[in-house]
Design an enzyme around this catalytic site. Structure first.
Site, PDB file in Angstrom:
ATOM      1  N   LYS A 133       0.816  -1.207   0.000  1.00 37.90           N
ATOM      2  CA  LYS A 133       0.000   0.000   0.000  1.00 37.90           C
ATOM      3  C   LYS A 133       0.864   1.278   0.000  1.00 37.90           C
ATOM      4  CE  LYS A 133      -3.995  -2.077  -0.004  1.00 37.90           C
ATOM      5  NZ  LYS A 133      -3.581  -3.460  -0.215  1.00 37.90           N
TER       6      LYS A 133
HETATM    7  C1  LIG Z   1      -9.979  -2.867  -1.221  1.00 35.51           C
HETATM    8  C2  LIG Z   1      -9.271  -3.619  -0.147  1.00 35.51           C
HETATM    9  N1  LIG Z   1      -9.906  -3.872   1.006  1.00 35.51           N
HETATM   10  C3  LIG Z   1      -9.303  -4.535   1.996  1.00 35.51           C
HETATM   11  C4  LIG Z   1      -8.011  -4.987   1.884  1.00 35.51           C
HETATM   12  C5  LIG Z   1      -7.393  -5.776   2.995  1.00 35.51           C
HETATM   13  O1  LIG Z   1      -6.230  -5.222   3.519  1.00 35.51           O
HETATM   14  P1  LIG Z   1      -5.130  -6.130   4.221  1.00 35.51           P
HETATM   15  O2  LIG Z   1      -4.308  -6.780   3.172  1.00 35.51           O
HETATM   16  O3  LIG Z   1      -4.337  -5.145   5.025  1.00 35.51           O
HETATM   17  O4  LIG Z   1      -5.851  -7.080   5.095  1.00 35.51           O
HETATM   18  C6  LIG Z   1      -7.310  -4.757   0.708  1.00 35.51           C
HETATM   19  C7  LIG Z   1      -5.924  -5.254   0.520  1.00 35.51           C
HETATM   20  O5  LIG Z   1      -5.403  -5.341  -0.557  1.00 35.51           O
HETATM   21  C8  LIG Z   1      -7.961  -4.066  -0.348  1.00 35.51           C
HETATM   22  O6  LIG Z   1      -7.353  -3.830  -1.514  1.00 35.51           O
END
Ligand SMILES: Cc1ncc(COP(=O)(O)O)c(C=O)c1O
Length: 397
Positions: free
Chosen positions: A186
């Site tokens: 990210k």
């Molecule tokens: C749109 C979206 N929501 C939620 C998440 C979940 O994040 P994490 O990987 O930190 O659990 C992501 C991760 O890529 C995402 O792109």
């Protein structure tokens, strides 16, 4: 994106400070920690940057979504409307609480189509969850109007859009709750981590407690703390928080670099016959982490995707075929493939998705290519890349 490309002295210094105390847990150990509370410091800085009253750090973006929903009282049988283009985490968070994910179409913003949402409302709907995919926001004003009319909550999945803006407000701060991911890829990262933000004091207090087993966080003896309700462990560690804090303080620097690189790429593609760009809703500003554009039709998009890869232009995604981000490949969801039994209501709702028509979304996604905008490119590198992209696309158009 991603922030790891520019790891440097600031991140190292923050981590070193945690290692110097040896306290890797965000709670307790006052005597050892030399006044260092990295998670709490990160939360304060994030709330201030996002212009909200409260921020709660957790262990991932998925955890942020789960805790946000739980904190707002979402539970068994409640329906949450979310888009067919997202990451699987969005519906996983809903399912983790025994609630029901209800998919709705996207439009040319590549985010929830407010008109499609209206068609999915039922007496069980509790939340509308737009997902600000690839750095740009949904039409939040229209969605908020629907929420207000039907007494629903608006929870923004801003995991991919930190730094974007809507109606002059930071993405994530417009709805009742907003969620960010700080996973490794990210715009700002702490390895694994996430956060929710809100102006709602009750939701915040619930999130603070729910994400730490229900601890009420009163007094200085963890063992003596009360537990007003059943919680879970979604805590972040001080080490992760320390890296994230350093990265958050660099967010505006990163956004500036993304915008410069995005603009150089876009300038070369504007005017290519047959190419158009994703629509950003009125008052929206992207965080410039991806450049997303439409080809005239699916066959051309497939050829373009292949040609870009063959030309060595990495990071250009054709989401339509992606296993993780688009409904077409979510057979496990549509077949209700849980590891154990699911509730009758959840199972019936998931199975009913097999008969749904998402051709409006397929129309847009089948023609979309999204190119990652990297932070590490020099101006020369991004200019060369832009020229190369334009030349490849010109040949397939
Ligand atoms: C749109 C979206 N929501 C939620 C998440 C979940 O994040 P994490 O990987 O930190 O659990 C992501 C991760 O890529 C995402 O792109």
């Amino acid at each position: 994106m991603p922030g790891f490309e520019l790891f440097g002295e600031a991140e190292r210094e923050q981590v070193q400070q945690v290692m110097d105390t040896g306290v890797l847990m965000r709670y307790g150990f006052e005597g050892m920690r030399q006044g260092r509370w990295k998670a709490a410091e990160f939360e304060k800085a994030l709330a201030s940057r996002m212009q909200v009253r409260h921020a709660q750090l957790v262990s991932s973006g998925t955890a942020a979504l789960t805790v946000a929903l739980a904190s707002a009282g979402v539970g068994a049988g409640d329906e949450v409307i979310l888009p067919v283009f997202t990451f699987v985490a969005s519906f996983e968070a809903v399912l983790a609480l025994g609630a029901i994910p209800v998919l709705a179409d996207i439009d040319d913003t590549l985010t929830l189509d407010p008109k499609a949402v209206e068609k999915q409302l039922t007496p069980r709907t509790k939340v509308i969850m737009p997902v600000h995919m690839c750095g740009s926001v949904a039409d939040l004003r229209a969605l908020k109007t629907t929420c207000t009319a039907h007494g629903l909550l608006l929870i923004e999945d801003a995991c991919q859009a930190i730094g974007a803006i809507y109606a002059g407000k930071p993405a994530g701060s417009y709805g009742d709750l907003g969620c960010f991911s700080f996973d490794y890829v990210k715009t700002i990262t702490c390895g694994e981590g996430g956060a929710l933000i809100t102006d709602n004091g009750l939701f915040y207090r619930n999130a603070d407690q729910y994400s730490d087993h229900g601890h009420d966080h009163t007094g200085k003896d963890r063992g003596a703390e009360g537990h007003p309700f059943m919680g879970y462990n979604y805590r972040i560690s001080e080490l992760n928080a320390a890296i994230g804090l350093a990265q958050l303080l660099r967010l505006d620097e990163f956004l500036g670099i993304q915008e410069r690189n995005y603009s150089i790429l876009k300038e070369k593609l504007v005017g290519l016959p047959g190419i158009s760009f994703r629509r950003v809703p009125e008052t929206g500003v992207e965080n410039y982490s991806f450049l997303s554009f439409f080809l005239p039709e699916e066959g051309v998009a497939r050829r373009a995707h292949k040609a870009l890869a063959e030309a060595g232009l990495d990071g250009c995604f054709y989401w339509y075929d992606n296993n993780w981000h688009y409904h077409r490949k979510w057979e496990h969801l549509k077949k209700a493939a849980g590891m154990g039994p699911l509730s009758t209501a959840v199972r019936a709702s998931l199975l009913s998705m097999q008969n749904r028509d998402f051709s409006r979304s397929d129309y847009w996604m089948g023609r979309t290519i999204s190119c990652l905008v990297k932070l590490g490119w020099t101006s020369d590198e991004v200019s060369a890349r832009a020229a190369s992209m334009a030349s490849v696309l010109r040949k397939v158009l």
